[in-house]
Design an enzyme around this catalytic site. Structure first.
Site, PDB file in Angstrom:
ATOM      1  CE  LYS A 172      -0.830   0.590   4.978  1.00  0.00           C
ATOM      2  NZ  LYS A 172      -0.147   1.877   5.115  1.00  0.00           N
ATOM      3  CB  THR A 173       3.974   2.281   1.768  1.00  0.00           C
ATOM      4  OG1 THR A 173       3.405   2.021   3.054  1.00  0.00           O
ATOM      5  CG2 THR A 173       4.829   3.539   1.840  1.00  0.00           C
TER       6      THR A 173
ATOM      7  CG  ASP B 236      -1.372   5.006   4.961  1.00  0.00           C
ATOM      8  OD1 ASP B 236      -2.020   4.021   4.562  1.00  0.00           O
ATOM      9  OD2 ASP B 236      -0.199   4.918   5.390  1.00  0.00           O
ATOM     10  CD  GLU B 237      -2.322   1.954   8.257  1.00  0.00           C
ATOM     11  OE1 GLU B 237      -3.348   1.251   8.238  1.00  0.00           O
ATOM     12  OE2 GLU B 237      -1.176   1.481   8.220  1.00  0.00           O
TER      13      GLU B 237
ATOM     14  CD  GLN C 201      -3.432  -4.723   8.263  1.00  0.00           C
ATOM     15  OE1 GLN C 201      -2.439  -4.431   8.917  1.00  0.00           O
ATOM     16  NE2 GLN C 201      -3.422  -4.720   6.944  1.00  0.00           N
TER      17      GLN C 201
ATOM     18  NE  ARG D 207       1.495  -6.749  11.012  1.00  0.00           N
ATOM     19  CZ  ARG D 207       1.160  -6.063   9.936  1.00  0.00           C
ATOM     20  NH1 ARG D 207       1.899  -5.039   9.552  1.00  0.00           N
ATOM     21  NH2 ARG D 207       0.094  -6.371   9.242  1.00  0.00           N
TER      22      ARG D 207
END
Length: 765
Positions: free
Chosen positions: A36-37, A227-228, A258, A613
């Site tokens: 995504k980044t 973002d997020e 998430q 993670r």
């Protein structure tokens, strides 16, 4: 080759579509590890490089300073690669930093002065205690932290005191909290200070009260990227809606799977309902995971599929299968910690860097036992989210001096340092000055001057106050005449703070001096990074807005330890998730009727975050017994392990080493081949959803408890009893006799509690 083709040549088809969709509303559903980044930065570079807009016309908001800095660095690099020079600053920041930037320019419109002080949670709590004292509210009956939490929640909902009076306010806040909230806002205005939640609420109020100013920023930010987005709360949602109204060029990136921060106000409906807010929105799903092995991705996907509050997407990967998920059962939390530490030591001895290891836990309290075992094996570790550097007393003292120099109306800062180092100015004197400030509606600092001028105190006390006042005035007058690092040295010299610590001549005092030296290092580093912008105001702002994830220092070779909540956004080759037991993780309180609640779904999302993670290998450990608040508890293995397909798990147990394998076979499963059954069906832990079958006989613990005896004072192991609070159970073990007889009882919720028999009020069944 066009700019767009150049930027998208190494992207997969869905990533490419997201980067090339520039106009209108865009929802990018980005699964864990799906890049995504990369998509965000390439899309922003495409907007600029293709000439769609100027760099300063894009607002990009994320949730940590570290993420903002990384994005900024990547975008500059991308634009440099395609030959597009950028001479203006990019607006890439956290929500709070963005709002500070706006308020710096316009805070006078809200009747505040520049510069203003930002209060952290400790300062906010101190202010609330002061308000409670003024309102004669008993802090034993009404805990200050409860008021703090309710005020914070109100601000996250976008509600100031004046919006909460009348019939509807009772649904959000009680009358006494409203009284405290109202007075608190008055005191904050008088101190020319804003708390963390104010930064967002005041910016929202600013735009709401001044439509022309809002229109100015709407025209400025023609494109907005968030973002997020699944982590946004109500006030963040309202701010984004305000700014995006004009052009509707809003791109949000997030993953509802998430969303793990509802406890701090995050609202998952913001991302779930995006298409209702923007009916013509384009939706792009990033479902390919590039981070983790196939076994980890499949396991996490199977777990999160049990949730209902989610979009229709499935994470997949083309990576190698990799190792199976290592599920390890230990006797108690100490053995669990030894297993984790030894596993890390074994891999460390093969040449693995300690930076490759992370240990996640549900609560901070779990870290202590793990720390002990790592220290025993001489394994360095870093603790993220423990006591932060800026929370240490001596550091807060010096920061308070800097805050006072910038804003003398900051009562919390002034009161913190008036007798630090000790000047003989006691509590009674401070309370009297507080009275003067309250009666005259002036700041605490101004009240000191008034008390000196009017000689409200005896000669000795007046002299001490005058000495402090002269030091403070001197610092206030010098703050703009020196570099920040030079001014810090002046503060240390004028206050004689280090001299005080040297006189103590203790190891603790030496450690505190070292911390003050580290603060000096931090300020010097800040000057190197910020150059001409390294002002006192900027430093205090950045220090206040730092997040837990910003503490992570990759240059220090150590195992990283943190709660699962802090782990989001990070990744490690090797991850241990400890304490995977019912009631601890998921951390669910209540009966089976609440087992499929919203809270459980968030706990499952937390498990999904922790699992994803890990890049190479994932361990999930659980203990048969765990001491919680002084009581030994026995909880079944976490349902999240039960939701992982058996073929993806390598299950091992050390419990047999203690002669308790019979316990696992008799109580753990009706089918020995499936000790991790699915919750919600007939399984290893009862009838349905982890419920307890009262008709089922209790297990035989002969081989499990060495403390048990055939009969003690009328109580024997296996006897069924009832407790007035905890209900029915079976005696698990007894120890002692007579007046000192203690009984351990296994209750229907699978917890073990120990009682002194004399006072237990147990009824034999």
């Amino acid at each position: 080759m066009s700019v767009s083709e150049n930027l998208t040549r190494n992207l997969n088809p869905t990533q490419k579509k997201a980067v090339e969709t520039l106009d209108g509303a865009l929802l990018i559903l980005a699964g864990a590890g799906s890049g995504k980044t990369r998509v965000l930065t390439h899309r922003m570079a495409n907007l600029i490089g293709s000439g769609v807009c100027a760099p300063e016309e894009i607002l990009c908001v994320t949730f940590t300073n570290k993420a903002a800095q990384e994005m900024e660095h990547r975008i500059y690099s991308l634009l440099q690669e395609i030959g597009v020079p950028v001479t203006r600053d990019l607006w890439i920041s956290t929500f709070h930093s963005f709002c500070v930037r706006i308020l710096r320019r316009h805070v006078e419109l809200l009747d505040y002065k520049r510069p203003f002080t930002i209060y952290d949670s400790g300062d906010q709590l101190a202010q609330i205690k002061k308000v409670m004292q003024a309102l004669n509210i008993n802090d034993k009956m009404f805990p200050p932290k409860s008021f703090q939490s309710r005020i914070s929640n109100s601000k996250m909902l976008g509600l100031a005191p004046e919006n909460m009076r009348g019939q509807n306010s009772k649904n959000v806040i009680d009358q006494k909290t409203l009284e405290v909230y109202t007075r608190y806002e008055e005191e904050m205005k008088r101190a020319n200070a804003l708390d963390f939640d104010d930064l967002l609420l005041k910016t929202y109020d600013l735009f709401r009260m001044y439509p022309d100013l809002l229109a100015e920023y709407q025209q400025k930010f023609r494109f907005i990227m968030v973002d997020e987005y699944q982590d946004t709360n109500r006030i963040q949602y309202l701010l984004v809606q305000q700014l995006a109204q004009a052009h509707k060029n809003l791109c949000v990136v997030g993953d509802e799977d998430q969303s793990i921060y509802s406890w701090r106000g995050a609202d998952i409906s913001n991302i779930l309902d995006f298409e209702k807010d923007f009916p013509n929105a384009t939706v792009v799903k990033l479902e390919e995971n590039y981070r983790s092995s196939a076994n980890i991705v499949t396991a996490a996907t199977k777990v999160i599929a049990n949730n209902t509050e989610r979009k229709d997407k499935t994470l997949f990967t083309n990576n190698e299968p990799g190792d199976l998920i290592q599920v390890r059962e230990e006797r108690n939390e100490y053995d669990e910690a030894r297993y984790v530490a030894k596993s890390i030591e074994d891999l460390m001895n093969t040449g693995e860097s300690l930076n490759n290891f992370a240990i996640f836990y549900r609560t901070n309290a779990q870290s202590r036992v793990l720390e002990e075992q790592l220290r025993t094996l001489l394994i360095p570790y870093r603790l993220i989210g423990g006591m932060r550097f800026y929370e240490r007393a001596e550091v807060k003292d010096l920061i308070a001096y800097l805050r006072m120099a910038m804003n003398s109306r900051d009562d919390i800062a002034v009161k913190r340092i008036i007798n630090s180092p000790a000047r003989g100015i006691g509590k009674t004197t401070v309370e009297r000055i507080d009275e003067i400030a309250a009666n005259d509606r002036i700041s605490f600092f101004e009240a000191i001057q008034k008390a000196i001028d009017s000689r409200d105190f005896n000669a000795g006390t007046t002299s001490k106050l005058r000495r402090f006042f002269e030091i403070a005035e001197g610092l206030i007058s010098q703050k703009d005449s020196f570099k920040l690092s030079e001014f810090y040295s002046i503060v240390l010299d004028r206050t004689e703070y280090v001299q005080m610590l040297k006189k103590e001549d203790t190891p603790e005092a030496e450690a505190r001096i070292n911390n003050l030296e580290e603060l000096d290092n931090a300020i010097v580093q800040f000057e190197k990074e910020r150059g001409d912008e390294a002002t006192l105001s900027n430093y205090l702002e950045e220090m206040t807005l730092a997040s837990d994830q910003d503490q992570v220092d990759a240059n220090f070779n150590a195992v990283t330890m943190m709660t699962l909540h802090i782990s989001k956004g990070l990744e490690y080759p090797y991850v241990f998730i400890v304490g995977c037991e019912e009631s601890l993780f998921p951390s669910i309180r209540g009966g089976a009727d609440e087992i499929e609640s919203h809270d459980l779904e968030e706990e499952r999302r937390l498990a999904y975050v922790g699992m994803t993670r890990a890049r190479k290998k994932l361990w999930m450990t659980h203990a048969k017994l765990r001491r919680v608040w002084g009581q030994e508890q026995m909880n079944p293995v976490s349902r999240f392990i039960a939701e992982i397909p058996k073929e993806l798990i390598n299950k091992t147990s050390a419990v047999t080493a203690f002669g308790v394998n019979s316990f696992a076979s008799k109580y753990g499963s009706r089918n020995n081949d499936d000790s991790y059954g699915s919750f919600g069906q007939t399984n290893s832990y009862g009838k349905k959803s982890g419920s307890f079958d009262d008709s089922q006989s209790f297990p035989d613990y002969d081989e499990y408890s060495q403390a048990a005896s055939s009969s003690k004072d009328g109580y024997s192991k296996g006897m069924k009893v009832r407790h007035p609070t905890f209900g029915a159970g079976s005696i698990f073990a007894t120890e002692g006799s007579g007046e000192n007889l203690k009984i351990s009882v296994l209750f229907q919720d699978n917890t073990i509690k120990k009682f002194v028999a004399k006072y237990a009020r147990l009824e034999r069944l």
